[in-house]
Design a protein around this motif. Sequence first.
Motif, short mmCIF file in Angstrom:
data_model
loop_
_atom_site.label_atom_id
_atom_site.label_comp_id
_atom_site.label_asym_id
_atom_site.label_seq_id
_atom_site.Cartn_x
_atom_site.Cartn_y
_atom_site.Cartn_z
N ASP A 275 -2.87 -12.59 5.71
CA ASP A 275 -2.47 -11.19 6.62
C ASP A 275 -2.97 -10.44 6.01
O ASP A 275 -3.31 -9.90 4.26
CB ASP A 275 -0.82 -11.73 6.40
N TYR A 276 -2.67 -9.03 6.61
CA TYR A 276 -2.82 -7.75 6.14
C TYR A 276 -1.79 -6.95 5.97
O TYR A 276 -0.75 -7.35 6.51
CB TYR A 276 -3.34 -7.00 6.59
N TYR A 277 -1.25 -5.62 4.99
CA TYR A 277 0.16 -5.54 4.80
C TYR A 277 -0.07 -3.86 4.33
O TYR A 277 -1.15 -3.51 3.81
CB TYR A 277 1.16 -6.45 4.31
N LEU B 149 7.07 -0.43 -8.28
CA LEU B 149 7.41 -0.79 -7.19
C LEU B 149 8.47 -0.42 -6.69
O LEU B 149 9.14 -1.11 -5.67
CB LEU B 149 6.91 -1.48 -7.20
N ALA B 150 9.64 -0.07 -6.99
CA ALA B 150 10.95 0.52 -7.22
C ALA B 150 10.79 0.98 -5.15
O ALA B 150 10.64 2.19 -5.51
CB ALA B 150 11.77 1.25 -7.73
N GLY B 151 11.51 0.46 -4.29
CA GLY B 151 11.61 1.38 -3.10
C GLY B 151 10.03 1.28 -2.32
O GLY B 151 10.45 1.70 -0.96
N VAL B 152 9.29 -0.09 -2.26
CA VAL B 152 8.12 0.19 -1.37
C VAL B 152 9.02 -1.21 -0.74
O VAL B 152 9.68 -2.16 -1.26
CB VAL B 152 7.37 -0.24 -2.83
N LYS B 153 8.59 -0.59 -0.16
CA LYS B 153 8.59 -2.10 1.83
C LYS B 153 6.90 -2.44 2.20
O LYS B 153 6.34 -1.27 2.71
CB LYS B 153 9.14 -0.99 2.59
N TYR B 154 6.86 -3.13 2.45
CA TYR B 154 5.82 -4.36 3.17
C TYR B 154 5.85 -4.58 3.97
O TYR B 154 7.58 -5.28 4.14
CB TYR B 154 5.05 -5.28 1.87
N SER B 155 4.76 -4.23 4.95
CA SER B 155 5.21 -4.68 6.38
C SER B 155 4.15 -5.27 6.33
O SER B 155 2.41 -4.45 6.92
CB SER B 155 5.51 -3.45 7.22
N ARG B 156 3.75 -6.51 7.90
CA ARG B 156 2.24 -7.10 7.69
C ARG B 156 2.06 -5.63 8.85
O ARG B 156 2.44 -5.62 9.93
CB ARG B 156 2.94 -8.47 8.59
N ILE B 157 0.56 -5.35 8.91
CA ILE B 157 0.14 -4.76 9.90
C ILE B 157 -1.45 -6.15 9.77
O ILE B 157 -1.52 -6.95 10.27
CB ILE B 157 -0.53 -3.64 9.16
N ILE B 158 -1.84 -5.36 11.04
CA ILE B 158 -2.91 -5.94 12.42
C ILE B 158 -3.98 -4.23 11.99
O ILE B 158 -3.71 -3.53 12.53
CB ILE B 158 -2.68 -6.27 13.72
N PRO B 159 -4.56 -4.46 11.32
CA PRO B 159 -6.13 -3.76 11.14
C PRO B 159 -6.89 -3.27 12.27
O PRO B 159 -6.91 -4.18 13.02
CB PRO B 159 -6.42 -4.13 9.99
#
Length: 189
Positions: A97-99, A179-189
């Motif tokens: 997956d990409y994020y 990395l405090a406050g970092v949000k990771y979301s799946r993306i479609i490149p």
Amino acid sequence: MTQISRRGFLVATGSAAVLAGCQQTVIGNGVGSRGGAQIDARVLSTQDYLFSNFPGTRDLANRARGVLYIPLVTEAGFGLGGGYGRGALIIQGATVDYYSAAKASFGLQIGAQQYAHALFFMTDQALQEFRRSPGWAASADIRYATPGDGGSIGKETTEINPVIAFVFGQQGLMAGATLAGVKYSRIIP
């Protein structure tokens, strides 16, 4: 009718300009591209750099259930701040997956920086929670490893820590990279 003070207007305008500059930097550095192949190339380069400069991370990656590599996060702030980067989740040597990693902050800050990081998911549960969430946020149960630990981290780290974050390659004029406050979301490149 609500009135905005000059100072409030200047802070808001300056912050918007910094964030716009941050977004422009992201677009110009190749990470903001839409191509999965370009993200894969950057992740592979980052992984090679990490393993050759911090040998213990190879052992850690071999024991991890999965590793998220974010090759470049560009962060800037002036009162309000933000950061953005893209990367890939590698499981058993393959990209699955990409994020994107997005960060917003408020407080006493000024400057800009760039850095890379890797999240080592040491348990199946931590990896599954990350993959199932629509937007996973870095939390307190992450153990941070520093580049100074890079030679021994793989041998000394136990699997008691579900997620281990390794932040490296910091450049810029902003204090610290967390990395405090970092949000990771799946993306479609």
